[in-house]
Structures are given as C-alpha cells and as structure tokens.
Design a protein around this motif. Structure first.
Motif, PDB file in Angstrom:
ATOM      1  N   PRO A  49       0.640  -0.934  -0.002  1.00 28.19           N
ATOM      2  CA  PRO A  49      -0.113  -0.377   0.236  1.00 28.19           C
ATOM      3  C   PRO A  49       1.228   1.389  -0.159  1.00 28.19           C
ATOM      4  CG  PRO A  49      -0.829  -1.117   1.641  1.00 28.19           C
ATOM      5  CD  PRO A  49       0.588  -2.425   0.735  1.00 28.19           C
ATOM      6  N   GLU A  50       2.445   1.324   0.875  1.00 28.76           N
ATOM      7  CA  GLU A  50       2.732   2.473   0.679  1.00 28.76           C
ATOM      8  C   GLU A  50       3.323   2.529  -0.854  1.00 28.76           C
ATOM      9  OE1 GLU A  50       5.287   3.890   3.849  1.00 28.76           O
ATOM     10  OE2 GLU A  50       4.619   2.580   5.110  1.00 28.76           O
ATOM     11  N   MET A  51       3.822   1.461  -1.442  1.00 31.29           N
ATOM     12  CA  MET A  51       4.230   1.164  -3.176  1.00 31.29           C
ATOM     13  C   MET A  51       3.199   2.384  -3.986  1.00 31.29           C
ATOM     14  SD  MET A  51       6.167  -1.712  -3.131  1.00 31.29           S
ATOM     15  CE  MET A  51       6.813  -1.315  -4.718  1.00 31.29           C
ATOM     16  N   MET A  52       2.046   1.718  -3.226  1.00 33.54           N
ATOM     17  CA  MET A  52       0.690   2.351  -4.534  1.00 33.54           C
ATOM     18  C   MET A  52       1.343   3.354  -4.237  1.00 33.54           C
ATOM     19  SD  MET A  52      -1.752  -0.595  -3.311  1.00 33.54           S
ATOM     20  CE  MET A  52      -3.261  -0.016  -4.637  1.00 33.54           C
ATOM     21  N   ARG A  53       0.303   4.607  -2.832  1.00 38.44           N
ATOM     22  CA  ARG A  53       1.065   5.694  -2.713  1.00 38.44           C
ATOM     23  C   ARG A  53       1.671   6.080  -3.565  1.00 38.44           C
ATOM     24  NH1 ARG A  53      -2.418   4.055   2.425  1.00 38.44           N
ATOM     25  NH2 ARG A  53       0.441   3.323   2.775  1.00 38.44           N
ATOM     26  N   ALA A  54       2.898   6.104  -3.694  1.00 37.71           N
ATOM     27  CA  ALA A  54       3.748   6.486  -3.699  1.00 37.71           C
ATOM     28  C   ALA A  54       4.131   6.403  -5.110  1.00 37.71           C
ATOM     29  CB  ALA A  54       5.392   6.274  -4.257  1.00 37.71           C
ATOM     30  N   MET A  55       3.412   5.410  -6.533  1.00 38.80           N
ATOM     31  CA  MET A  55       3.531   5.057  -7.632  1.00 38.80           C
ATOM     32  C   MET A  55       2.012   7.153  -7.651  1.00 38.80           C
ATOM     33  SD  MET A  55       3.592   3.917 -10.182  1.00 38.80           S
ATOM     34  CE  MET A  55       3.283   2.129 -10.392  1.00 38.80           C
ATOM     35  N   ARG A  56       1.480   7.256  -7.194  1.00 38.52           N
ATOM     36  CA  ARG A  56       0.248   8.493  -7.745  1.00 38.52           C
ATOM     37  C   ARG A  56       1.374   9.047  -7.798  1.00 38.52           C
ATOM     38  NH1 ARG A  56      -3.681   8.219  -2.769  1.00 38.52           N
ATOM     39  NH2 ARG A  56      -4.848   9.635  -3.141  1.00 38.52           N
ATOM     40  N   GLU A  57       2.411   9.493  -6.902  1.00 41.47           N
ATOM     41  CA  GLU A  57       3.471  10.579  -6.908  1.00 41.47           C
ATOM     42  C   GLU A  57       3.765  10.607  -8.300  1.00 41.47           C
ATOM     43  OE1 GLU A  57       4.723  11.394  -3.050  1.00 41.47           O
ATOM     44  OE2 GLU A  57       2.937  11.541  -1.867  1.00 41.47           O
ATOM     45  N   ILE A  58       4.744   9.163  -8.417  1.00 37.47           N
ATOM     46  CA  ILE A  58       6.015   9.681  -8.662  1.00 37.47           C
ATOM     47  C   ILE A  58       5.376   9.061  -9.901  1.00 37.47           C
ATOM     48  CG2 ILE A  58       7.949   7.726  -9.756  1.00 37.47           C
ATOM     49  CD1 ILE A  58       8.249   7.209  -6.579  1.00 37.47           C
ATOM     50  N   ALA A  59       4.830   8.231 -11.055  1.00 39.56           N
ATOM     51  CA  ALA A  59       3.785   8.137 -11.741  1.00 39.56           C
ATOM     52  C   ALA A  59       2.226   7.973 -12.412  1.00 39.56           C
ATOM     53  CB  ALA A  59       4.743   6.863 -12.602  1.00 39.56           C
ATOM     54  N   SER A  66      15.289  -2.358 -16.201  1.00 37.05           N
ATOM     55  CA  SER A  66      13.770  -1.917 -16.799  1.00 37.05           C
ATOM     56  C   SER A  66      13.771  -0.655 -16.329  1.00 37.05           C
ATOM     57  CB  SER A  66      13.387  -3.207 -17.299  1.00 37.05           C
ATOM     58  OG  SER A  66      12.526  -3.107 -15.944  1.00 37.05           O
ATOM     59  N   PRO A  67      12.447   0.288 -17.345  1.00 36.58           N
ATOM     60  CA  PRO A  67      11.521   1.111 -16.619  1.00 36.58           C
ATOM     61  C   PRO A  67      11.204   0.565 -15.303  1.00 36.58           C
ATOM     62  CG  PRO A  67      11.583   1.458 -18.674  1.00 36.58           C
ATOM     63  CD  PRO A  67      12.531   0.302 -18.273  1.00 36.58           C
ATOM     64  N   ALA A  68      10.551  -0.360 -15.419  1.00 35.71           N
ATOM     65  CA  ALA A  68       9.758  -1.348 -14.234  1.00 35.71           C
ATOM     66  C   ALA A  68      10.654  -1.302 -13.306  1.00 35.71           C
ATOM     67  CB  ALA A  68       9.370  -2.352 -14.628  1.00 35.71           C
ATOM     68  N   VAL A  69      11.666  -1.932 -13.344  1.00 38.13           N
ATOM     69  CA  VAL A  69      12.612  -2.281 -11.790  1.00 38.13           C
ATOM     70  C   VAL A  69      12.934  -0.125 -11.276  1.00 38.13           C
ATOM     71  CG1 VAL A  69      15.369  -3.017 -11.564  1.00 38.13           C
ATOM     72  CG2 VAL A  69      13.513  -4.708 -12.914  1.00 38.13           C
ATOM     73  N   LYS A  70      14.235  -0.401 -12.405  1.00 41.60           N
ATOM     74  CA  LYS A  70      14.193   1.521 -12.017  1.00 41.60           C
ATOM     75  C   LYS A  70      12.066   2.325 -10.722  1.00 41.60           C
ATOM     76  CE  LYS A  70      15.946   5.859 -13.625  1.00 41.60           C
ATOM     77  NZ  LYS A  70      16.257   6.621 -14.853  1.00 41.60           N
ATOM     78  N   LEU A  71      11.442   1.852 -11.780  1.00 42.97           N
ATOM     79  CA  LEU A  71      10.168   2.306 -10.531  1.00 42.97           C
ATOM     80  C   LEU A  71      10.250   1.581  -9.955  1.00 42.97           C
ATOM     81  CD1 LEU A  71       7.579   3.981 -10.385  1.00 42.97           C
ATOM     82  CD2 LEU A  71       6.993   2.308 -12.087  1.00 42.97           C
ATOM     83  N   ALA A  72       9.828   0.126  -9.343  1.00 37.53           N
ATOM     84  CA  ALA A  72      10.745  -1.001  -8.283  1.00 37.53           C
ATOM     85  C   ALA A  72      11.227  -0.091  -6.716  1.00 37.53           C
ATOM     86  CB  ALA A  72      10.559  -2.531  -8.147  1.00 37.53           C
ATOM     87  N   TYR A  73      12.395   0.138  -7.301  1.00 36.41           N
ATOM     88  CA  TYR A  73      13.009   0.977  -6.464  1.00 36.41           C
ATOM     89  C   TYR A  73      12.993   1.880  -5.973  1.00 36.41           C
ATOM     90  CZ  TYR A  73      16.806  -2.558  -7.060  1.00 36.41           C
ATOM     91  OH  TYR A  73      17.305  -3.845  -6.484  1.00 36.41           O
ATOM     92  N   ALA A  74      12.654   3.245  -6.810  1.00 39.92           N
ATOM     93  CA  ALA A  74      11.567   4.050  -6.647  1.00 39.92           C
ATOM     94  C   ALA A  74      10.811   4.160  -5.482  1.00 39.92           C
ATOM     95  CB  ALA A  74      11.269   5.386  -7.894  1.00 39.92           C
ATOM     96  N   LEU A  75       9.864   3.095  -6.011  1.00 42.42           N
ATOM     97  CA  LEU A  75       8.895   3.064  -4.507  1.00 42.42           C
ATOM     98  C   LEU A  75       8.830   2.760  -3.796  1.00 42.42           C
ATOM     99  CD1 LEU A  75       6.335   1.998  -7.799  1.00 42.42           C
ATOM    100  CD2 LEU A  75       6.356   3.704  -6.600  1.00 42.42           C
ATOM    101  N   SER A  76      10.011   1.624  -3.904  1.00 41.57           N
ATOM    102  CA  SER A  76      10.060   0.870  -1.955  1.00 41.57           C
ATOM    103  C   SER A  76      10.912   1.958  -1.324  1.00 41.57           C
ATOM    104  CB  SER A  76      10.907  -0.435  -2.458  1.00 41.57           C
ATOM    105  OG  SER A  76      12.770   0.027  -3.524  1.00 41.57           O
ATOM    106  N   SER A  77      11.604   2.985  -2.190  1.00 43.00           N
ATOM    107  CA  SER A  77      12.754   4.403  -0.964  1.00 43.00           C
ATOM    108  C   SER A  77      11.520   4.717  -0.089  1.00 43.00           C
ATOM    109  CB  SER A  77      13.586   4.761  -2.134  1.00 43.00           C
ATOM    110  OG  SER A  77      12.672   5.786  -3.210  1.00 43.00           O
TER     111      SER A  77
END
Length: 317
Positions: free
Chosen positions: A117-127, A292-303
């Motif tokens: 859920p924290e990654m999902m909230r971050a997604m709304r800001e990042i992408a 990949s962009p997806a992996v880069k995004l995963a690290y951004a979200l997990s941070s």
C-alpha cells in the motif's frame, strides 16, 4: 586468457554506478545510502566482477575503501555509459507518463498489508498515469510468475539465502526482519522484554505457515536438537495467531505480519528469540544488461516505504 566479450556481457549499469559512487564516497556505507542497495549486495557484485576480470577493483586505504587502478578505469568509462542510459530511461519514463502503461508487481501476503500500500501511494506521486497491477503469491510462485514474464517485479522474503532463484532472476535484499515466538499470555516462558529459545518449546504442539516458513521452522528446531510437533498448518497469519490464542499450540511469526495487524487477539503474547531468527525482504527482477524502467520504478517506490513503521531494518543498520 581473459574473455572480454564474456566479461562485457556480465557488467550492468548497477555495477558501474557502484564504482562511481565508491569513487565519490570512499565507503560502502556511502554507496549503500546513495544507491539504496545493501552492503552485502554491493560487496557481492564487486567480488563477482573482480572474479570475471581477474584483477582487483578496490583496495583498502586506512578505514576507507578506494578504487584500484582497474576500478578507476571502469568507473571513468562507465560514467559515460550510465549517463547515456539515464537519458534513454528518462525518455522511456516520459513516454510511459504520457501514454500510461502498467507496473506489474507480485508480493507475499504480509507485504500486501504493509509494504505494497505504501508503494501504491508513492506511485500516485511518481507515475500517476501508470496503472499499478498487483497480485499475491508466496515467493516460490512469485518467482515463477516473474521468470515467465507475467509480472515485472516481485517482493519476496528469504530465510538465510536459501531461496533457489531461477537462472534469469536477481534478488536484491532491501530489509530484514526478526521472527517472534507467539504463545498464550498465560505461558510463563513468554515475558515482556525477555528473549526465549525455540528449544524451550520442544515439547509443545506447533502451528506452521507456508512451505518456506515451515521449512525454516524445521531447520531452526533441528539446530537446537528437536523436531517440532506440527499439528496445524495455515498460510493465513491472523488465523495462525487466532489459533494460538485458542490454546494448545505455539507458532513462529515474522515481525512484518505482526506489524500489519492492528492488535493481537486477547490472550496472546510475543517474544523475540535467542539466537535471533531473521529473514530478508527485497525485490526480485529479471537479470538484464541494463535495468528496465519497471525495475527502476520498483526501487523508487520501495525507497518511499517507511520500513521502520513495520519494524523492518536496513541490512547495514
């Protein structure tokens, strides 16, 4: 003789970023903080590359670590490669932001209620235009989905580096968590602030979790000279704890699962163990020559995950 083609195929952008960060910070701690990669993972990558090249890439300088001549060469030339790669990834990210797209993640049940859920909230800001698609599975099934290309990344856990990874998958540990003994509050062996030994419960009935958790329980018990009498099994942690509260059995439960519950059932207490039992939590993804962009995004979200909220710890803490 050094096979340069073979070596070039084994070097990826993360390796080059590690060498660049090491040149700037002079310490593994600095590299870990800059790149959000655990120190063990950094050390493993450097050693793997040194083995391939047949030359040392780093050397000790007092309490610090610096690049050896070969490391300096690789970092210098790698800076240009990484810069070009960043430009390409930024263009791809911009394309995703414009046209939308999907980020497909799979994770284990305890992560579903905490980390995800924290990654999902971050997604709304990042992408915000990218769709976050999520499905739940225990690590073995999650790794199979990843290997088959059905998801982009997987959040998995691992006990003492025992997970067998598919040949095309990389697992980067981000955090670790301790495991707890759970027993009825009337049990005199469970006292606030007191660590207990798993062998103290060798005469008890046990409740086991998923196959990986059950395997860890068997290993931990064997290390202390007994085989647990497993009388119930469930992948559902809240159900497991409720069964403990009903009386008649004990269980070993990860911290993340306990943190995800608002409160424990009445009549249940928990205690940390001695020696401490731990498991790592991190991201698994397909190994490629560049992230990949997806992996880069995963690290951004997990941070963006407030890991302390869930009683997780960084591997280098």
């Amino acid at each position: 003789m050094l096979d340069l083609h073979d070596v070039s195929q084994s070097i990826d952008a993360t390796d080059l970023r590690i060498l660049q960060a090491l040149a700037q910070s002079g310490s593994l701690t600095g590299v870990s903080e800059a790149l959000h990669i655990s120190q063990p993972a950094i050390t493993q990558r450097i050693k793997r590359l040194e083995t391939k090249l047949g030359v040392p890439l780093t050397e000790r300088f007092g309490r610090k670590i610096r690049l050896a001549p070969a490391g300096q060469i690789l970092a210098s030339h790698g800076a240009k490669i990484v810069a070009e790669l960043e430009v390409a990834l930024d263009k791809i990210s911009a394309l995703c932001d414009t046209r939308g797209g999907e980020f497909r993640l799979v994770g284990f049940p305890s992560a579903s209620a905490t980390i995800v859920p924290e990654m999902m909230r971050a997604m709304r800001e990042i992408a915000p235009v990218v769709t976050f698609k999520y499905r739940e599975a225990e690590p073995p099934e999650a790794l199979e989905l990843l290997s088959q290309g059905e998801v982009d990344c997987a959040i998995i856990f691992d006990y003492q580096s025992t997970t067998k990874l598919p040949s095309n998958v990389i697992y980067e540990q981000l955090w670790y968590e301790e495991l707890n003994m759970v027993a009825v509050s009337s049990d005199p062996r469970i006292k606030p602030g007191r660590r207990i030994r798993i062998s103290d419960f060798q005469q008890d009935h046990w409740i086991a979790g998923c196959p990986k958790c059950r395997g860890h329980l068997l290993t931990a018990a064997a290390e202390q000279g007994f085989a647990p009498d497993i009388v119930q099994e469930t992948d559902n942690i809240p159900a497991m704890i409720a069964m403990v509260a009903a009386g008649g059995a004990v269980a070993m439960v990860p911290e993340l699962a306990l943190s995800g519950m608002r409160m424990l059932p009445e009549g249940v207490h928990t205690a940390r163990m001695i020696p401490a039992r731990q498991r790592s939590v991190g991201i698994a993804f397909l190994g490629t020559t560049q992230p990949s962009p997806a992996v880069k995004l995963a690290y951004a979200l997990s941070s963006r995950v407030d890991y302390r909220r869930w009683n997780l710890q960084l591997l280098n803490d």
